[in-house]
Design a protein around this motif. Structure first.
Motif, PDB file in Angstrom:
ATOM      1  N   GLN A 102      31.155  -8.558  -4.102  1.00 56.15           N
ATOM      2  CA  GLN A 102      30.705  -7.442  -4.955  1.00 56.15           C
ATOM      3  C   GLN A 102      32.101  -6.748  -5.909  1.00 56.15           C
ATOM      4  OE1 GLN A 102      29.009  -3.535  -4.346  1.00 56.15           O
ATOM      5  NE2 GLN A 102      27.733  -4.481  -3.030  1.00 56.15           N
ATOM      6  N   ALA A 138      29.095  -0.357  -4.734  1.00 52.25           N
ATOM      7  CA  ALA A 138      28.161   0.394  -5.768  1.00 52.25           C
ATOM      8  C   ALA A 138      26.635  -0.325  -5.791  1.00 52.25           C
ATOM      9  CB  ALA A 138      28.739   0.394  -7.135  1.00 52.25           C
ATOM     10  N   LEU A 139      26.633  -1.373  -5.490  1.00 53.32           N
ATOM     11  CA  LEU A 139      25.485  -2.427  -5.602  1.00 53.32           C
ATOM     12  C   LEU A 139      24.834  -2.537  -4.034  1.00 53.32           C
ATOM     13  CD1 LEU A 139      26.407  -4.709  -8.709  1.00 53.32           C
ATOM     14  CD2 LEU A 139      25.563  -2.233  -8.761  1.00 53.32           C
ATOM     15  N   ARG A 140      23.598  -2.578  -4.196  1.00 58.88           N
ATOM     16  CA  ARG A 140      22.727  -3.195  -2.963  1.00 58.88           C
ATOM     17  C   ARG A 140      22.124  -4.484  -3.482  1.00 58.88           C
ATOM     18  NH1 ARG A 140      18.269  -1.586  -0.255  1.00 58.88           N
ATOM     19  NH2 ARG A 140      17.179  -0.619  -2.174  1.00 58.88           N
ATOM     20  N   HIS A 152      18.368   4.955 -10.448  1.00 61.20           N
ATOM     21  CA  HIS A 152      18.920   3.920 -10.131  1.00 61.20           C
ATOM     22  C   HIS A 152      18.376   2.800 -11.198  1.00 61.20           C
ATOM     23  CE1 HIS A 152      19.484   6.097  -6.688  1.00 61.20           C
ATOM     24  NE2 HIS A 152      20.050   5.074  -5.981  1.00 61.20           N
ATOM     25  N   GLY A 162      21.475  -0.306  -8.233  1.00 55.51           N
ATOM     26  CA  GLY A 162      22.742   0.735  -8.042  1.00 55.51           C
ATOM     27  C   GLY A 162      22.507   1.919  -8.810  1.00 55.51           C
ATOM     28  N   MET A 221      25.859   3.269 -14.942  1.00 53.95           N
ATOM     29  CA  MET A 221      26.007   1.849 -14.907  1.00 53.95           C
ATOM     30  C   MET A 221      26.300   1.132 -16.212  1.00 53.95           C
ATOM     31  SD  MET A 221      25.878  -0.677 -12.159  1.00 53.95           S
ATOM     32  CE  MET A 221      24.941   0.116 -10.885  1.00 53.95           C
TER      33      MET A 221
END
Ligand SMILES: Cc1cc2nc3c(=O)[nH]c(=O)nc-3n(C[C@H](O)[C@H](O)[C@H](O)COP(=O)(O)OP(=O)(O)OC[C@H]3O[C@@H](n4cnc5c(N)ncnc54)[C@H](O)[C@@H]3O)c2cc1C
Lengths: 342, 304
Positions: free
Chosen positions: A79, A205-207, B158, B174, B178
């Motif tokens: 990531q 921050a990201l999944r 999101h 996320g 963004m």
């Protein structure tokens, strides 16, 4: 950002995924070894992941003196932010003079973030790196032993050499496949340095929801001999001649963009600026005019044979051997000659 | 409700069109002869922003840093569905590398107030660096999703999207804000809408108006020109057709980090690709010569 530090190490980012080392760190190893030797400093790799210690040995046998190993479950899957934070911390601590990344999707996601955070320069997609001096006429100052970051720009129509004078480290991403992979030498010794991973949930921050990997089907980069066809081949059927020659030579087949656009061969086989960069021992260009966008993808080949009926085709200007003639006549003769050698 | 989207766009020379006409006698490219176009992947970024607005409401602001000629791409954005175009133009930006450029852009974006999504093309065809997006994200202190080839969903603050990894893909999610960099595979940018084109083709920036006035009023003195420029500018603004034009004085910025001085990378040298004849070994297209060639290649271990 760090001050210029001529005693600093040369670093490469050792991209890995699911415990597999990418080709690019091994390509970087051979080039960066030369740079480090020229500067008289150690070469180190930064390896990040979970359960990847084994890969350190491959990097050491590939030429690095040190591996900074950052292992932690939080950095198992790549990531941007946790990796960037880790690298920036390491850079602040150890002050390397050069940091190199492969110009892969990961490298091009990570390197700009790191450079921005360190407020240092970054040159994208270099095809060559050298050490040299730079004179800043405006400031009336000469800098010694800087990293020349050499890259095509402007759609491949110019070659620019970029330097970072005051704000270090000197950072670059390097195009895949343009530098030869280092040959492993198991006798080489190196040091593994475990580093703290100071990454928390807030850095993620990201999944990741889902992912899908495709095995690379076409391996042009690994081929020792490539027979490449262009628009001049004329049809998918005539391409069979190229497959025959490649089979006889134990090599691979590739195409120019015009050949791909005409449907003679699938896109994965394209060589050039928007395709793969190759450096086989032998590249046979058949019915390819030799446009600059093609050239940048193959000019590092050991030997280039051009077959084209137009004696003025640009390909002849960088070929080692040229056969001016109709490919439909020349190729069968070549196939026969190769088959006859045994 | 809705999301405030900013699209970072760039006008670039069309390096895909390096034809004979754009070549100089010495075999190098004449950059000035190349047509200026909307950077292709920035159109995909714009399309994605417009889709977010269509689905969830909000606004689409297109921002470009460049010369006043870049207003062409701002108008094009309005034709296609953007709400607002901002030209960021200032001599002091000249010579900025990707780091300085992303710093300037991030300061300008901050000045817009609440921004939920920043969309950029993956890379620009003149430099191919793909650096400005991630660097702008870092300067804004927000996360990034690069190489997005498909927008899957934007709901409840999101975003979910599919990234192209070259050898596969991944779906990631996320929280907003963004920054997203968009590839050409992500969508088919819509063409200009005829109605919007009719409405916005008269849109101009103050710099363009001033230039037009100096052409129209060659004989007039500066004061007269200034008065005319002011008059035209106000008239356009009244019709809602004035393209916003910002300079570096319009928002907080630290000048140490912009332009040539703010750029850590320096150009050491630029070589045009010139096709030089280095001389090759000519092989006749006969059986004998070709046999000799193959033999040579075996001898020197090129082929085994
Ligand atoms: C941004 C950009 C990126 C690009 N990326 C790439 C890239 O990655 N890879 C790439 O290859 N190109 C790329 N191109 C395209 C490139 O500019 C050229 O158009 C392309 O390489 C031409 O392909 P070609 O040589 O096969 O075709 P042509 O230029 O049409 O050449 C065909 C040749 O075949 C010869 N010929 C025809 N018939 C015969 C015969 N019977 N016997 C012998 N010779 C014959 C002709 O004399 C001619 O020289 C790119 C272009 C741009 C603008």
């Amino acid at each position: 950002m760090i001050e210029p530090n001529p005693k600093g190490e040369v670093w490469i980012f050792a991209e890995q995924e699911s415990g597999q080392l990418h080709d690019t760190p091994l390509e970087l190893c051979s080039k960066a070894r030369g740079l480090a030797d020229e500067l008289g400093v150690p070469l180190a790799a930064v390896l990040v992941g979970k359960g990847v210690r084994e890969l350190s040995y491959r990097l050491i046998s590939g030429g690095v003196d040190k591996v900074y190993l950052a292992e932690h479950p939080m950095v198992d899957h790549y990531q941007t932010q946790p990796y960037a934070k880790l690298l920036c911390n390491l850079i602040e601590t150890h002050k390397p003079q050069i940091v190199l990344f492969g110009a892969t999707v990961m490298g091009r996601d990570l390197a700009p973030r790191v450079a921005s955070q360190c407020r240092c320069g970054l040159t994208a997609d270099c095809t060559d790196l050298q050490i040299g001096d730079h004179e800043d006429k405006r400031a009336g100052k000469t800098y010694h032993k800087l990293l020349y970051q050499i890259r095509p720009a402007f759609g491949g129509n110019i070659i620019a050499t970029i330097v970072n004078t005051e704000r270090w480290p000197q950072m670059a991403t390097v195009r895949e496949g343009v530098m030869p992979m280092s040959v492993p030498d198991s006798k080489r010794k190196g040091q593994i340095i475990d580093v703290d991973v100071n990454v928390g949930q807030q850095d993620l921050a990201l999944r990741l929801i889902e992912s899908h990997r495709e095995a690379k089907k076409v391996n042009l980069k690994g081929a020792r001999t490539i027979v490449a066809g262009g628009a001049g081949v004329g049809s998918r059927d005539s391409f069979q001649l190229l497959w025959d020659l490649a089979n006889a030579l134990g090599g691979a087949v590739a195409g120019s963009r015009a050949a791909v656009d005409s449907g003679f061969i699938p896109r994965e086989y394209q060589v050039g600026q928007t395709g793969t960069t190759v450096r086989p021992a032998l590249y046979i260009a058949v019915g390819i005019s030799g446009a600059v966008q093609h050239r940048v993808g193959m000019e590092e080949s050991g030997k280039i044979i051009a077959i084209n009926w137009d004696a003025n085709a640009p390909i002849f200007q960088y070929a080692h051997y040229g056969i001016v003639g109709d490919l439909n006549v020349v190729l069968p003769k070549m196939i026969a000659a190769v088959k006859a050698r045994v | 409700m809705g999301y405030n989207c900013v699209v970072l766009a760039k006008q670039v020379p069309d390096t895909h069109k390096v034809t004979g006409k754009a070549m100089k006698d010495d075999g190098t490219v004449n950059r000035a002869a190349l047509p200026a176009v909307f950077n292709p992947e920035d159109l995909n970024a714009l399309e994605m922003a417009i889709q977010v607005k269509e689905r969830a409401g909000g606004t689409v602001t297109v921002m470009t840093m460049g010369l006043p000629t870049a207003c062409d791409i701002l108008r094009e954005s309005l034709y296609r569905g953007a709400d607002r175009g901002i030209l960021l133009t200032d001599r002091r930006c000249a010579g900025s590398d990707t780091l300085a450029t992303s710093y300037i852009l991030s300061c300008a974006i901050r000045h817009l107030g609440k921004v939920d999504l920043v969309f950029c093309g993956r890379q620009a065809i003149d430099g191919d660096t793909a650096q400005v997006g991630p660097q702008t994200a870092e300067k804004l202190g927000i996360p990034q999703m690069t190489y997005v080839e498909k927008l899957l969903d934007v709901t409840n603050g999101h975003i979910r999207a599919r990234r192209n990894l070259g050898h596969g893909w991944e779906v990631v999610e996320g929280a907003l804000p963004m920054l997203v960099t968009v590839t050409e595979a992500a969508n088919d940018p819509r063409p200009s809408a005829a109605r919007r084109l009719m409405r916005y083709k008269a849109a101009q920036s103050p710099a363009e108006i001033a230039r037009q006035v100096s052409i129209d009023m060659k004989q007039a003195d500066d004061a007269a020109r200034a008065a005319e420029t002011k008059k035209r500018t106000e008239a356009l603004a009244a019709r809602g057709l004035l393209l916003e034009q910002w300079s570096l004085d319009d928002f907080p910025i630290d000048f140490a980090w912009v332009g040539l001085d703010g750029s850590p990378t320096k150009v050491h040298r630029v070589q045009s690709i010139v096709l030089t004849g280095s001389g090759y070994h000519e092989v006749a297209p006969t059986d004998d010569s070709i046999r000799t060639l193959i033999h040579e290649l075996i001898e020197d271990h090129t082929i085994g």
